[in-house]
Design a protein around this motif. Structure first.
Motif, PDB file in Angstrom:
ATOM      1  N   LYS A  55       0.834  -1.204   0.000  1.00  0.00           N
ATOM      2  CA  LYS A  55       0.000   0.000   0.000  1.00  0.00           C
ATOM      3  C   LYS A  55       0.868   1.253   0.000  1.00  0.00           C
ATOM      4  O   LYS A  55       0.572   2.221  -0.695  1.00  0.00           O
ATOM      5  N   ALA A  56       1.909   1.228   0.805  1.00  0.00           N
ATOM      6  CA  ALA A  56       2.806   2.381   0.872  1.00  0.00           C
ATOM      7  C   ALA A  56       3.516   2.590  -0.469  1.00  0.00           C
ATOM      8  O   ALA A  56       3.671   3.726  -0.932  1.00  0.00           O
ATOM      9  N   ILE A  57       3.922   1.507  -1.097  1.00  0.00           N
ATOM     10  CA  ILE A  57       4.582   1.606  -2.401  1.00  0.00           C
ATOM     11  C   ILE A  57       3.625   2.199  -3.428  1.00  0.00           C
ATOM     12  O   ILE A  57       3.987   3.090  -4.207  1.00  0.00           O
ATOM     13  N   ARG A  58       2.381   1.733  -3.431  1.00  0.00           N
ATOM     14  CA  ARG A  58       1.383   2.276  -4.366  1.00  0.00           C
ATOM     15  C   ARG A  58       1.139   3.765  -4.108  1.00  0.00           C
ATOM     16  O   ARG A  58       0.981   4.550  -5.030  1.00  0.00           O
ATOM     17  N   LYS A  59       1.094   4.159  -2.829  1.00  0.00           N
ATOM     18  CA  LYS A  59       0.899   5.564  -2.476  1.00  0.00           C
ATOM     19  C   LYS A  59       2.080   6.401  -2.971  1.00  0.00           C
ATOM     20  O   LYS A  59       1.893   7.485  -3.524  1.00  0.00           O
ATOM     21  N   ILE A  60       3.282   5.910  -2.795  1.00  0.00           N
ATOM     22  CA  ILE A  60       4.472   6.622  -3.284  1.00  0.00           C
ATOM     23  C   ILE A  60       4.414   6.767  -4.797  1.00  0.00           C
ATOM     24  O   ILE A  60       4.720   7.840  -5.346  1.00  0.00           O
ATOM     25  N   MET A  61       4.008   5.722  -5.486  1.00  0.00           N
ATOM     26  CA  MET A  61       3.890   5.788  -6.944  1.00  0.00           C
ATOM     27  C   MET A  61       2.869   6.850  -7.350  1.00  0.00           C
ATOM     28  O   MET A  61       3.091   7.613  -8.296  1.00  0.00           O
ATOM     29  N   GLN A  62       1.760   6.908  -6.616  1.00  0.00           N
ATOM     30  CA  GLN A  62       0.719   7.893  -6.881  1.00  0.00           C
ATOM     31  C   GLN A  62       1.261   9.314  -6.670  1.00  0.00           C
ATOM     32  O   GLN A  62       1.020  10.205  -7.484  1.00  0.00           O
ATOM     33  N   ILE A  63       2.000   9.509  -5.604  1.00  0.00           N
ATOM     34  CA  ILE A  63       2.580  10.816  -5.295  1.00  0.00           C
ATOM     35  C   ILE A  63       3.588  11.227  -6.359  1.00  0.00           C
ATOM     36  O   ILE A  63       3.624  12.382  -6.793  1.00  0.00           O
ATOM     37  N   ARG A  64       4.416  10.291  -6.791  1.00  0.00           N
ATOM     38  CA  ARG A  64       5.455  10.603  -7.776  1.00  0.00           C
ATOM     39  C   ARG A  64       4.888  11.035  -9.128  1.00  0.00           C
ATOM     40  O   ARG A  64       5.558  11.714  -9.894  1.00  0.00           O
ATOM     41  N   LYS A  65       3.637  10.671  -9.410  1.00  0.00           N
ATOM     42  CA  LYS A  65       2.989  11.085 -10.655  1.00  0.00           C
ATOM     43  C   LYS A  65       2.608  12.566 -10.636  1.00  0.00           C
ATOM     44  O   LYS A  65       2.432  13.172 -11.676  1.00  0.00           O
ATOM     45  N   LYS A  66       2.457  13.110  -9.445  1.00  0.00           N
ATOM     46  CA  LYS A  66       1.973  14.486  -9.296  1.00  0.00           C
ATOM     47  C   LYS A  66       3.130  15.476  -9.298  1.00  0.00           C
ATOM     48  O   LYS A  66       4.265  15.143  -8.996  1.00  0.00           O
ATOM     49  N   LYS A  67       2.777  16.727  -9.590  1.00  0.00           N
ATOM     50  CA  LYS A  67       3.743  17.812  -9.456  1.00  0.00           C
ATOM     51  C   LYS A  67       3.932  18.083  -7.972  1.00  0.00           C
ATOM     52  O   LYS A  67       3.013  17.913  -7.170  1.00  0.00           O
ATOM     53  N   GLU A  69       4.133  20.787  -6.256  1.00  0.00           N
ATOM     54  CA  GLU A  69       3.227  21.795  -5.705  1.00  0.00           C
ATOM     55  C   GLU A  69       1.829  21.221  -5.478  1.00  0.00           C
ATOM     56  O   GLU A  69       1.180  21.510  -4.475  1.00  0.00           O
ATOM     57  N   GLU A  70       1.375  20.391  -6.414  1.00  0.00           N
ATOM     58  CA  GLU A  70       0.059  19.770  -6.296  1.00  0.00           C
ATOM     59  C   GLU A  70       0.015  18.856  -5.071  1.00  0.00           C
ATOM     60  O   GLU A  70      -0.939  18.887  -4.290  1.00  0.00           O
ATOM     61  N   TYR A  71       1.061  18.078  -4.881  1.00  0.00           N
ATOM     62  CA  TYR A  71       1.123  17.172  -3.736  1.00  0.00           C
ATOM     63  C   TYR A  71       1.153  17.970  -2.428  1.00  0.00           C
ATOM     64  O   TYR A  71       0.434  17.647  -1.476  1.00  0.00           O
ATOM     65  N   GLN A  72       1.974  19.023  -2.386  1.00  0.00           N
ATOM     66  CA  GLN A  72       2.078  19.818  -1.165  1.00  0.00           C
ATOM     67  C   GLN A  72       0.747  20.479  -0.812  1.00  0.00           C
ATOM     68  O   GLN A  72       0.363  20.531   0.356  1.00  0.00           O
ATOM     69  N   GLU A  73       0.018  20.942  -1.820  1.00  0.00           N
ATOM     70  CA  GLU A  73      -1.286  21.552  -1.577  1.00  0.00           C
ATOM     71  C   GLU A  73      -2.263  20.526  -1.007  1.00  0.00           C
ATOM     72  O   GLU A  73      -2.983  20.800  -0.040  1.00  0.00           O
ATOM     73  N   GLU A  74      -2.282  19.326  -1.588  1.00  0.00           N
ATOM     74  CA  GLU A  74      -3.165  18.268  -1.088  1.00  0.00           C
ATOM     75  C   GLU A  74      -2.836  17.907   0.352  1.00  0.00           C
ATOM     76  O   GLU A  74      -3.730  17.709   1.178  1.00  0.00           O
ATOM     77  N   GLU A  75      -1.552  17.812   0.644  1.00  0.00           N
ATOM     78  CA  GLU A  75      -1.133  17.469   2.003  1.00  0.00           C
ATOM     79  C   GLU A  75      -1.526  18.556   2.996  1.00  0.00           C
ATOM     80  O   GLU A  75      -1.950  18.266   4.111  1.00  0.00           O
TER      81      GLU A  75
END
Length: 88
Positions: A55-67, A69-75
């Motif tokens: 699950k953690a690996i899949r989440k990391i893969m999902q995060i790596r697809k994003k820019k 700034e987009e990830y930081q805003e979501e977080e």
């Protein structure tokens, strides 16, 4: 049921051979997609057998697809909501 002919819905002609080739191409791609999905499952199983969390690996893969700034805003939004709910 209506009989199939070379007339398309827009009154244009449909070339049966071209249509058949497009369908066969899409079918091959679906087969390849299934094969790739199976390969990904195998990689995740291997990771799990080596002690990693899939699950953690899949989440990391999902995060790596994003820019970034987009990830930081979501977080930041997630953290704000979690604070509001008393989860942090």
């Amino acid at each position: 049921m209506a009989e199939m002919n070379e007339e398309g819905m827009g009154g244009g002609r449909v070339a049966a051979e071209e249509l058949r080739l497009l369908i066969e191409r899409a079918e091959r791609l679906e087969e390849e997609k299934k094969g790739i999905a199976d390969d990904i499952k195998d990689v995740m199983s291997e990771a799990k057998s080596r002690g990693y969390d899939a699950k953690a690996i899949r989440k990391i893969m999902q995060i790596r697809k994003k820019k970034k700034e987009e990830y930081q805003e979501e977080e930041a939004i997630l953290e704000t909501y979690m604070h509001a709910l008393g989860m942090l």
